[in-house]
Scaffold this motif. Structure first.
Motif, short mmCIF file in Angstrom:
data_model
loop_
_atom_site.label_atom_id
_atom_site.label_comp_id
_atom_site.label_asym_id
_atom_site.label_seq_id
_atom_site.Cartn_x
_atom_site.Cartn_y
_atom_site.Cartn_z
N PRO A 1 12.59 -6.08 6.20
CA PRO A 1 11.21 -6.20 6.58
C PRO A 1 10.58 -7.43 6.68
O PRO A 1 10.98 -8.30 5.52
N SER A 2 9.67 -7.73 7.26
CA SER A 2 9.07 -8.99 7.23
C SER A 2 8.20 -8.99 6.19
O SER A 2 7.55 -8.07 5.58
N PRO A 3 7.75 -10.36 5.68
CA PRO A 3 6.79 -10.30 4.36
C PRO A 3 5.41 -9.79 4.53
O PRO A 3 4.92 -9.06 3.68
N GLU A 4 5.02 -9.92 5.99
CA GLU A 4 3.48 -9.42 6.14
C GLU A 4 3.80 -7.82 6.17
O GLU A 4 2.95 -7.03 5.66
N CYS A 5 5.03 -7.22 6.62
CA CYS A 5 5.18 -5.97 6.69
C CYS A 5 5.15 -5.20 5.13
O CYS A 5 4.37 -4.20 4.89
N GLU B 1 1.69 -5.30 3.48
CA GLU B 1 0.96 -4.31 4.10
C GLU B 1 1.16 -2.74 3.28
O GLU B 1 0.27 -2.25 2.90
N GLN B 2 2.35 -2.70 3.08
CA GLN B 2 3.08 -1.54 2.57
C GLN B 2 2.43 -1.36 1.14
O GLN B 2 1.97 -0.49 0.62
N LEU B 3 2.30 -2.58 0.41
CA LEU B 3 2.09 -2.47 -1.00
C LEU B 3 0.67 -2.35 -1.13
O LEU B 3 0.22 -1.68 -2.10
N LEU C 1 -4.73 5.57 8.70
CA LEU C 1 -3.13 5.50 8.83
C LEU C 1 -2.89 6.18 10.53
O LEU C 1 -1.99 5.65 11.24
N GLN C 2 -3.52 7.22 10.83
CA GLN C 2 -3.16 7.86 12.00
C GLN C 2 -3.70 7.01 13.16
O GLN C 2 -2.73 6.69 14.14
N ILE C 3 -4.53 6.47 13.13
CA ILE C 3 -5.02 5.40 14.31
C ILE C 3 -4.09 4.02 14.24
O ILE C 3 -3.83 3.94 15.34
N GLN C 4 -3.61 3.63 13.04
CA GLN C 4 -2.58 2.53 13.12
C GLN C 4 -1.41 3.19 13.62
O GLN C 4 -0.76 2.25 14.47
N PHE D 1 7.99 4.16 6.93
CA PHE D 1 7.24 3.94 5.72
C PHE D 1 6.03 4.54 5.61
O PHE D 1 5.62 5.11 4.86
N ILE D 2 5.27 4.37 7.06
CA ILE D 2 4.11 4.95 7.18
C ILE D 2 4.23 6.31 6.96
O ILE D 2 3.38 7.33 6.39
N ASP D 3 5.46 7.09 7.35
CA ASP D 3 5.53 8.52 7.51
C ASP D 3 5.46 9.17 6.06
O ASP D 3 5.14 10.10 5.55
N LYS D 4 6.19 8.15 5.18
CA LYS D 4 6.48 8.64 3.72
C LYS D 4 5.00 8.50 3.01
O LYS D 4 4.85 9.35 2.31
N LEU D 5 4.38 7.54 3.31
CA LEU D 5 3.04 7.42 2.87
C LEU D 5 2.23 8.46 3.09
O LEU D 5 1.53 9.00 2.50
N ARG D 6 2.05 8.98 4.59
CA ARG D 6 1.46 10.23 4.91
C ARG D 6 1.81 11.10 4.42
O ARG D 6 0.82 12.22 3.88
N LEU D 7 3.02 11.50 3.85
CA LEU D 7 3.66 12.72 3.30
C LEU D 7 2.78 12.68 1.72
O LEU D 7 2.49 13.56 1.30
N GLU D 8 2.88 11.64 1.24
CA GLU D 8 2.24 11.51 -0.11
C GLU D 8 0.90 11.85 -0.18
O GLU D 8 0.43 12.41 -1.02
N ILE D 9 0.23 11.11 0.83
CA ILE D 9 -1.27 11.75 0.86
C ILE D 9 -1.45 12.88 1.26
O ILE D 9 -2.24 14.07 0.55
N ASP D 10 -0.55 13.69 2.11
CA ASP D 10 -0.73 14.99 2.23
C ASP D 10 -0.53 15.93 1.09
O ASP D 10 -0.95 16.80 0.77
N ASN D 11 0.52 15.48 0.03
CA ASN D 11 0.72 16.10 -1.10
C ASN D 11 -0.20 15.95 -2.04
O ASN D 11 -0.64 16.96 -2.71
#
Lengths: 619, 179
Positions: free
Chosen positions: B93-97, B100-102, B127-130, B160-170
């Motif tokens: 992944p690029s440093p920007e990416c 952003e994740q962090l 996150l959805q809009i993104q 990555f984003i999917d995983k993050l959304r799963l965490e938020i859902d949980n």
């Protein structure tokens, strides 16, 4: 495996032959059996014309009283009179709420709890089987013949252990289970939403002991469950229990005996039911202890004391909507199911949340059994091909594997459409390691200890290799009944590793067999004769299906293959006339195996034509 | 026994090899296939036969699940174009990416610790809009420019984003437990 399944989906090979199939609602409070007669689903009644069978079993020293006959025994012999046994299905002692208010003698055994009765130790599976057996006999007497099979309903939010227990009970009662069907889905079928309606519907099912909320999308005869949620320990019984506690508080009486506690609970239920139609109700009774209870409950009192329970129903509603990616406004109609939805404050809360009056035009006690009967009729092959619907149901709770640190790693997510399978690869961490152990859990929480333990299994026979070299592919499969099975393969060598699944809850096949042998079925006459009858039915089914498949797609076979199959058919025909169940069973299996490949070819042909033909436009 | 395993998911469903999806056509094809292979259609046949028939239904449902979700659909297209799952996962992944994740992860963790349901819900919405924007971009990469390498990077970002959304859902689901 047998071919036949592929040909004319859902259609009987012999359309003129009506198969006897029933739907059974095995409820917490009441159970029912229904069937489709002349195209209309009807509940079957007992000799007194009653459709409901109270889910009550009274164990006496030498016999069993059941249903209405056991009503009085609830008070006279509470310890041996089991009510609401559904709450114990697939459950251990620690799982059951308000156990202190129950008169039973419980036994904690590995897996499911058991109850000690006048006839010895009984599992909830055996007790439920008694209820199912009465319903089976009622159906056989009413329909005049042996049943082809039954659809038995379960709460949508039942986990694997509870489903296993229900299926075991049905098998123990001598029923061939065509399908375990989720109660809200059955209700949706009964509402006949298929032909007249399209769009998103919610089914709000509050029974005696369980609560389900399913969101379904209906399109062109397809019932697709988008999401389901619920609480398998929330129902009308809990409202009774609140009233009971309130009465104990307000009547200032000594802690009641088991008999008096039962009396008070029954009075509480009567008060609850009266409050559905009236603004206030007397809570009045004389106890064995000589004490008097003389109270008046107003609707407002009742609503106030049960408000937390009503609020609790909204949690699954919100979760299911979120999982489906919908808001309350997207729901076109809300179907009310279960006797407890008669309570006015439940109806008001649902109406407020969804911004519309819920649908209550079918009897909430019967709607599940009627829908199950319609599905049983379809599954038995009694419907015409142009008159079919399709149910696409989901798994209610995620399946996971225990990983390092006691965490659950999700393998199959909740609300995945059934049947579903997922494979996961594992490797060994020691040189020469030949075995691995796994722990399967069900639930949404991160910690394994917060989820339900379904099974532990050992994988043996892994070929010895260097650490990390073995590639073990474990496949988890959940079938259309919502039941799990597991298989494993070492992929680098192709060695199939054997799996021993030890259910944490539920019975093993051996245990079921032992129970069947122990003479529970004696009342039904000769075991061997029954086995033979069953094998004959099975043999006739496969012969019928083979003949039809050969007529339709015989061109898929070359001459040698055809000759081989024809010979096996002739052999099985001969065996059918004989009297040896074991040989007959072997004949069925041989023919079934010999036609597996033919079946696969037919499946491919069917699939191709499904997409190249006109089916899509027609649907 | 099984369904014709040589058919890939798109071919099985009779859909064009494109990332942009006609959801209605997907659902129609799914229903048409399940009408043939679903175990309910074979329940009146011998037990032994039903066990065999399930393979077709499993394959059809698996295909549907993959095609329905943008991330898995994109992965499937990449695989068909010769970019394996492993190759996608191995992209650096690029440093920007990464940055952003962090940042996102920290924000979620903070809201979770503070029991801030509103913040979590707000974050899920952002996150959805993104995600919607990224998916539009991915469609351009896959269906328009045929930029497979770029698409692989985008898919990884979406994963990555999917995983993050799963965490938020949980996290949100855990709150409901205590309501």
């Amino acid at each position: 495996m047998a071919l036949l399944q592929i040909a004319e989906p859902g259609q009987s090979a012999m359309p003129h032959k009506h198969r006897l199939a029933v739907g059974i609602d095995l409820g917490t409070t009441n159970s029912l059996v229904a069937t489709v007669r002349n195209g209309i689903a009807v509940c079957l009644t007992d000799e007194q014309g009653r459709a409901l069978l109270p889910s009550l079993v009274h164990y006496r020293d030498n016999d069993i009283e059941l249903g209405f006959d056991a009503m009085n025994a609830r008070v006279s012999d509470p310890r041996n009179t089991i009510v609401s046994v559904k709450r114990f299905m697939g459950r251990g002692l620690a799982d059951v709420a308000h156990i202190e208010a129950m008169p039973y003698i419980f036994e904690e055994t590995p897996g499911m709890l058991r109850l000690r009765t006048a006839q010895g130790s009984k599992s909830p599976v055996e007790i439920s089987a008694e209820i199912l057996r009465v319903l089976r006999k009622r159906a056989e007497a009413s329909l005049g013949g042996e049943l082809t099979g039954a659809v038995v309903t379960v709460p949508a939010y039942f986990d694997d252990a509870q489903r296993q227990a229900t299926r075991d009970a049905a098998r123990l009662a001598g029923l061939h289970v065509l399908r375990l069907l989720n109660e809200p889905t059955a209700a949706a079928v009964a509402y006949g939403l298929d032909n007249t309606s399209e769009g998103v519907y919610a089914v709000f099912d509050l029974g005696g002991g369980t609560f389900d909320l399913s969101i379904l999308k209906l399109t062109r005869g397809v019932f697709e469950v988008l999401a389901t949620n619920g609480d398998t320990a929330l129902g009308g019984d809990d409202f009774d229990h609140r009233l009971y506690c309130w009465a104990l508080d307000h009547a200032r009486i000594a802690p009641p005996s088991a008999e008096d506690a039962r009396r008070l609970q029954m009075a509480a239920r009567a008060v609850k039911e009266l409050l559905t139609v009236s603004e206030e109700a007397p809570f009045r009774l004389r106890l064995d202890s000589g004490e008097e209870v003389d109270l008046t409950v107003t609707r407002t009192d009742f609503f106030e004391m049960t408000r937390p329970l009503v609020q609790k129903t909204l949690v699954p509603v919100k979760r299911a909507l979120r999982d489906a990616g919908l808001s309350p406004r997207d729901v076109k109609g809300v179907v009310m199911v279960g006797g407890a939805t008669r309570m006015p404050h439940i109806q008001r809360t649902v109406a407020e949340y969804f911004g519309q009056e819920p649908l209550t035009n079918l009897d909430p006690d019967k709607v599940v059994a009627l829908g199950a009967a319609m599905q049983a009729n379809a599954l038995a092959g009694n419907r015409r091909e142009d008159d079919q619907w399709l149910l696409l149901d989901v798994i209610p709770l995620s399946l996971g594997l225990e990983t390092m640190g006691g965490l659950s790693e999700k393998i199959i997510p909740r609300n995945a459409t059934l049947p579903v399978a997922r494979a996961q690869e594992f490797t060994t961490f020691k040189d020469g390691q030949t075995a691995m152990s796994f722990h399967i859990v069900q639930g949404e929480r991160e910690l394994v200890s917060d989820c339900r333990s379904l099974a532990r299994f050992e994988l043996r026979g892994i070929p010895p290799m260097a650490a990390g070299a073995a590639r073990i592919r474990v496949t988890f499969q959940v079938d259309a009944d919502g039941l799990l099975s597991v298989s494993a393969l070492e992929t680098s060598t192709g060695v199939e590793a054997s799996i021993h699944v030890k259910p944490s809850y539920g019975l093993t096949d051996d245990e079921i067999a032992a129970m069947l042998r122990s003479g529970l079925e004696n009342a039904d006459g000769d075991q061997a004769a029954r086995a033979l009858r069953e094998q004959r039915v099975e043999a006739e089914r496969i012969l019928e299906a083979c003949t039809q498949a050969l007529a339709a797609d015989g061109d898929l076979l070359d001459e040698a293959e055809r000759t081989a199959i024809d010979a096996l058919i002739a052999r099985l025909r001969k065996l059918t006339a004989g009297h040896d169940a074991a040989t007959l069973s072997e004949g069925v299996n041989t023919l079934s195996r010999a036609t597996e490949d033919f079946a696969a070819r037919r499946m491919n042909r069917t699939l191709r034509s499904a997409l190249t033909g006109h089916n899509i436009d027609e649907l | 026994m099984s369904v014709d395993l040589s058919l890939d998911y798109f071919a099985l469903f009779g859909l064009p090899y494109r990332f942009r999806l006609d959801e209605e056509a997907l659902d129609r094809a799914w229903h048409a296939l399940q009408a043939e292979v679903h175990p309910d259609r074979h329940a009146h046949l011998p037990d032994s036969g039903q066990r065999g028939a399930i393979a077709g239904a499993l394959r059809v449902n698996e295909a549907y699940a993959v095609l329905k979700k943008p991330v898995t659909r994109a992965r499937c297209l990449l695989e068909l174009a010769g970019v394996s799952q492993d190759a996608v996962n191995a992209r650096v992944p690029s440093p920007e990416c990464l940055f952003e994740q962090l940042e996102w992860r920290e924000a979620v963790e903070e809201a979770r610790k503070a029991n801030d349901i509103d913040a979590l819900e707000q974050f899920a919405l952002r996150l959805q809009i993104q995600t919607d924007g990224i998916i539009t971009y991915l469609a351009e990469q896959l269906d328009g420019r045929r930029d497979l390498e770029g698409a692989a990077d985008t898919v990884q970002r979406l994963t990555f984003i999917d995983k993050l959304r799963l965490e938020i859902d949980n996290a949100l689901a855990a709150f409901d437990n205590y309501n």
